[in-house]
Scaffold this motif. Structure first.
Motif, PDB file in Angstrom:
ATOM      1  N   THR A  12      14.697  22.572  56.900  1.00  0.00           N
ATOM      2  CA  THR A  12      15.335  23.623  57.697  1.00  0.00           C
ATOM      3  C   THR A  12      14.494  24.903  57.729  1.00  0.00           C
ATOM      4  O   THR A  12      14.712  25.759  58.596  1.00  0.00           O
ATOM      5  CB  THR A  12      16.732  23.958  57.148  1.00  0.00           C
ATOM      6  N   GLU A  13      13.544  25.022  56.786  1.00  0.00           N
ATOM      7  CA  GLU A  13      12.700  26.212  56.735  1.00  0.00           C
ATOM      8  C   GLU A  13      11.284  25.929  57.235  1.00  0.00           C
ATOM      9  O   GLU A  13      10.367  26.722  57.006  1.00  0.00           O
ATOM     10  CB  GLU A  13      12.666  26.746  55.305  1.00  0.00           C
ATOM     11  N   ARG A  14      11.139  24.850  57.946  1.00  0.00           N
ATOM     12  CA  ARG A  14       9.802  24.452  58.402  1.00  0.00           C
ATOM     13  C   ARG A  14       9.173  25.512  59.308  1.00  0.00           C
ATOM     14  O   ARG A  14       7.975  25.780  59.223  1.00  0.00           O
ATOM     15  CB  ARG A  14       9.874  23.109  59.128  1.00  0.00           C
ATOM     16  N   GLY A  15       9.951  26.116  60.191  1.00  0.00           N
ATOM     17  CA  GLY A  15       9.413  27.122  61.087  1.00  0.00           C
ATOM     18  C   GLY A  15       8.805  28.295  60.332  1.00  0.00           C
ATOM     19  O   GLY A  15       7.707  28.764  60.659  1.00  0.00           O
ATOM     20  N   ALA A  16       9.510  28.774  59.302  1.00  0.00           N
ATOM     21  CA  ALA A  16       9.003  29.890  58.499  1.00  0.00           C
ATOM     22  C   ALA A  16       7.738  29.484  57.759  1.00  0.00           C
ATOM     23  O   ALA A  16       6.789  30.274  57.653  1.00  0.00           O
ATOM     24  CB  ALA A  16      10.076  30.349  57.520  1.00  0.00           C
ATOM     25  N   VAL A  17       7.716  28.265  57.247  1.00  0.00           N
ATOM     26  CA  VAL A  17       6.536  27.772  56.540  1.00  0.00           C
ATOM     27  C   VAL A  17       5.335  27.694  57.482  1.00  0.00           C
ATOM     28  O   VAL A  17       4.228  28.134  57.150  1.00  0.00           O
ATOM     29  CB  VAL A  17       6.824  26.398  55.912  1.00  0.00           C
ATOM     30  N   GLU A  18       5.544  27.150  58.672  1.00  0.00           N
ATOM     31  CA  GLU A  18       4.441  27.016  59.616  1.00  0.00           C
ATOM     32  C   GLU A  18       3.903  28.373  60.048  1.00  0.00           C
ATOM     33  O   GLU A  18       2.691  28.523  60.255  1.00  0.00           O
ATOM     34  CB  GLU A  18       4.893  26.192  60.819  1.00  0.00           C
ATOM     35  N   ARG A  19       4.772  29.362  60.163  1.00  0.00           N
ATOM     36  CA  ARG A  19       4.299  30.704  60.526  1.00  0.00           C
ATOM     37  C   ARG A  19       3.413  31.284  59.430  1.00  0.00           C
ATOM     38  O   ARG A  19       2.393  31.918  59.715  1.00  0.00           O
ATOM     39  CB  ARG A  19       5.493  31.626  60.797  1.00  0.00           C
ATOM     40  N   LEU A  20       3.776  31.062  58.173  1.00  0.00           N
ATOM     41  CA  LEU A  20       2.950  31.547  57.071  1.00  0.00           C
ATOM     42  C   LEU A  20       1.621  30.797  57.017  1.00  0.00           C
ATOM     43  O   LEU A  20       0.565  31.408  56.810  1.00  0.00           O
ATOM     44  CB  LEU A  20       3.693  31.393  55.741  1.00  0.00           C
ATOM     45  N   LEU A  21       1.664  29.500  57.194  1.00  0.00           N
ATOM     46  CA  LEU A  21       0.427  28.711  57.177  1.00  0.00           C
ATOM     47  C   LEU A  21      -0.524  29.175  58.268  1.00  0.00           C
ATOM     48  O   LEU A  21      -1.745  29.194  58.080  1.00  0.00           O
ATOM     49  CB  LEU A  21       0.748  27.224  57.350  1.00  0.00           C
ATOM     50  N   ASP A  22       0.027  29.575  59.390  1.00  0.00           N
ATOM     51  CA  ASP A  22      -0.795  29.991  60.517  1.00  0.00           C
ATOM     52  C   ASP A  22      -1.468  31.344  60.268  1.00  0.00           C
ATOM     53  O   ASP A  22      -2.444  31.683  60.936  1.00  0.00           O
ATOM     54  CB  ASP A  22       0.066  30.071  61.780  1.00  0.00           C
ATOM     55  N   LEU A  23      -0.956  32.113  59.303  1.00  0.00           N
ATOM     56  CA  LEU A  23      -1.556  33.403  58.991  1.00  0.00           C
ATOM     57  C   LEU A  23      -2.869  33.264  58.222  1.00  0.00           C
ATOM     58  O   LEU A  23      -3.666  34.202  58.179  1.00  0.00           O
ATOM     59  CB  LEU A  23      -0.574  34.258  58.167  1.00  0.00           C
ATOM     60  N   ASP A  24      -3.087  32.102  57.607  1.00  0.00           N
ATOM     61  CA  ASP A  24      -4.316  31.872  56.834  1.00  0.00           C
ATOM     62  C   ASP A  24      -4.837  30.477  57.169  1.00  0.00           C
ATOM     63  O   ASP A  24      -4.832  29.580  56.333  1.00  0.00           O
ATOM     64  CB  ASP A  24      -4.027  32.000  55.338  1.00  0.00           C
ATOM     65  N   PRO A  25      -5.277  30.262  58.418  1.00  0.00           N
ATOM     66  CA  PRO A  25      -5.522  28.905  58.900  1.00  0.00           C
ATOM     67  C   PRO A  25      -6.641  28.160  58.187  1.00  0.00           C
ATOM     68  O   PRO A  25      -6.601  26.924  58.125  1.00  0.00           O
ATOM     69  CB  PRO A  25      -5.875  29.125  60.380  1.00  0.00           C
ATOM     70  N   PHE A  26      -7.624  28.855  57.636  1.00  0.00           N
ATOM     71  CA  PHE A  26      -8.726  28.163  56.966  1.00  0.00           C
ATOM     72  C   PHE A  26      -8.366  27.808  55.525  1.00  0.00           C
ATOM     73  O   PHE A  26      -8.577  26.689  55.076  1.00  0.00           O
ATOM     74  CB  PHE A  26      -9.989  29.017  57.012  1.00  0.00           C
ATOM     75  N   ALA A  27      -7.794  28.751  54.792  1.00  0.00           N
ATOM     76  CA  ALA A  27      -7.439  28.485  53.399  1.00  0.00           C
ATOM     77  C   ALA A  27      -6.233  27.558  53.272  1.00  0.00           C
ATOM     78  O   ALA A  27      -6.099  26.840  52.283  1.00  0.00           O
ATOM     79  CB  ALA A  27      -7.164  29.801  52.669  1.00  0.00           C
ATOM     80  N   ALA A  28      -5.367  27.565  54.276  1.00  0.00           N
ATOM     81  CA  ALA A  28      -4.137  26.768  54.207  1.00  0.00           C
ATOM     82  C   ALA A  28      -4.245  25.448  54.955  1.00  0.00           C
ATOM     83  O   ALA A  28      -3.248  24.743  55.122  1.00  0.00           O
ATOM     84  CB  ALA A  28      -2.968  27.569  54.767  1.00  0.00           C
ATOM     85  N   ALA A  29      -5.444  25.073  55.386  1.00  0.00           N
ATOM     86  CA  ALA A  29      -5.600  23.916  56.273  1.00  0.00           C
ATOM     87  C   ALA A  29      -5.063  22.620  55.665  1.00  0.00           C
ATOM     88  O   ALA A  29      -4.389  21.846  56.349  1.00  0.00           O
ATOM     89  CB  ALA A  29      -7.065  23.746  56.660  1.00  0.00           C
ATOM     90  N   GLN A  30      -5.357  22.380  54.394  1.00  0.00           N
ATOM     91  CA  GLN A  30      -4.919  21.123  53.784  1.00  0.00           C
ATOM     92  C   GLN A  30      -3.404  20.997  53.788  1.00  0.00           C
ATOM     93  O   GLN A  30      -2.858  19.921  54.066  1.00  0.00           O
ATOM     94  CB  GLN A  30      -5.460  21.003  52.360  1.00  0.00           C
ATOM     95  N   VAL A  31      -2.732  22.083  53.484  1.00  0.00           N
ATOM     96  CA  VAL A  31      -1.267  22.058  53.472  1.00  0.00           C
ATOM     97  C   VAL A  31      -0.722  21.992  54.893  1.00  0.00           C
ATOM     98  O   VAL A  31       0.242  21.270  55.171  1.00  0.00           O
ATOM     99  CB  VAL A  31      -0.720  23.290  52.728  1.00  0.00           C
ATOM    100  N   ALA A  32      -1.331  22.711  55.811  1.00  0.00           N
ATOM    101  CA  ALA A  32      -0.878  22.687  57.203  1.00  0.00           C
ATOM    102  C   ALA A  32      -0.958  21.288  57.790  1.00  0.00           C
ATOM    103  O   ALA A  32      -0.065  20.868  58.538  1.00  0.00           O
ATOM    104  CB  ALA A  32      -1.712  23.658  58.038  1.00  0.00           C
ATOM    105  N   GLU A  33      -2.011  20.546  57.456  1.00  0.00           N
ATOM    106  CA  GLU A  33      -2.129  19.180  57.951  1.00  0.00           C
ATOM    107  C   GLU A  33      -0.989  18.312  57.410  1.00  0.00           C
ATOM    108  O   GLU A  33      -0.385  17.521  58.151  1.00  0.00           O
ATOM    109  CB  GLU A  33      -3.472  18.577  57.544  1.00  0.00           C
TER     110      GLU A  33
END
Length: 279
Positions: A12-33
């Motif tokens: 239910t909090e996926r949208g908030a998580v994806e917004r945070l991941l998008d703020l640091d796209p290179f460092a968070a890439a593994q988790v974003a995938e």
């Protein structure tokens, strides 16, 4: 009302998580995938994601699966994540991410999870947009599934040299071979073959809508010093940015001066510093 600063996050909090991941796209890439592929259901994603902050506004994230990865983690978040996660038995094989957060976590977790096999505190995080300003090697291409017997020994050599341990130890290499084959089938593995020998290899180990993270870059020992790596990396970058993602990124050990020179010639720029704790 008492606020619990760290909690496991759900779908239910996926949208908030994806917004945070998008703020640091290179460092968070593994988790974003992982999140893009499996969401936040831990039984599908093979890991859990924790959030720090109020229920209305999550400020920092921490992924716990095969790796422990803090994302946008402030000092208070690092302390809170360490307190929450440190009470559990360590199952992850590494802590990896932006250096300040990783080293802060390790400072708090070492007494519970230590000792580490290796700590790499300074790994430049690099990124590039578009093709490299270097002519690409026309012989670098995507690996084929029927070349696994050719590619796998090179992949094992790279892994052993980079990580300091063989991927063949636990299960004879079956899991690692599956991982390499998955990358080949996904058209994310590159090779240069000369006289039936892999002399260069690299993979797009992580792919998001923002970046393709290059890992596993390796030149056969007898081919090192001949200047093939720059043109080979240029070929990988050209294909990846033309076909897969708008940017490429990677992180490299600070002491690997030859590799850093190659990446500089290929147009990579600094976007921060990673650190890795290996178990």
């Amino acid at each position: 009302m008492l606020m619990v600063p760290v909690r496991q996050l759900g779908e239910t909090e996926r949208g908030a998580v994806e917004r945070l991941l998008d703020l640091d796209p290179f460092a968070a890439a593994q988790v974003a995938e992982r999140v893009a592929a499996h969401g936040l259901s831990w039984w599908r994603a093979d890991g859990r994601i924790f959030g720090y902050g109020s229920r209305r506004q999550v400020e920092s994230l921490c992924w716990l699966g095969g790796h422990l990865t803090p994302i946008l983690a402030s000092k208070p978040a690092v302390a809170a994540f360490a307190e929450r996660i440190g009470s559990e038995e360590r199952l992850c094989s590494s802590i990896v991410g932006r250096a300040d957060a990783v080293l802060g976590l390790w400072e708090r977790l070492e007494s519970r999870w230590g000792p580490a096999r290796d700590v790499r505190p300074n790994q430049p995080l690099l990124a590039a947009e578009g093709p490299a300003p270097v002519r690409p090697d026309p012989d670098v291409r995507l690996a084929r599934s029927d070349e696994m017997d050719l590619l796998f020994p090179a992949a094992v050599a790279m892994y052993t040299e980079e990580v300091g341990a063989s991927p063949l130890v636990d299960d004879g290499g079956r899991g690692y071979r599956r991982r390499v084959l998955d990358l080949v089938r996904a058209r994310r593995a590159y090779v240069k073959v000369v006289d039936g020998e892999v002399v260069f290899k690299a993979e797009l180990a992580v792919v998001t809508r923002r970046t393709a993270q290059i890992q596993g870059v390796w030149v056969a020992p007898e081919w090192r010093g001949r200047g093939i790596a720059t043109a080979a990396m240029s070929a990988v970058m050209r294909d990846a940015t033309g076909r897969v993602a708008p940017t490429v990124s990677l992180y490299v050990n600070d002491y690997n001066v030859p590799a850093r020179r190659v990446y500089e010639r290929c147009g990579f720029r600094s976007v921060g510093t990673f650190a890795t704790v290996l178990f």
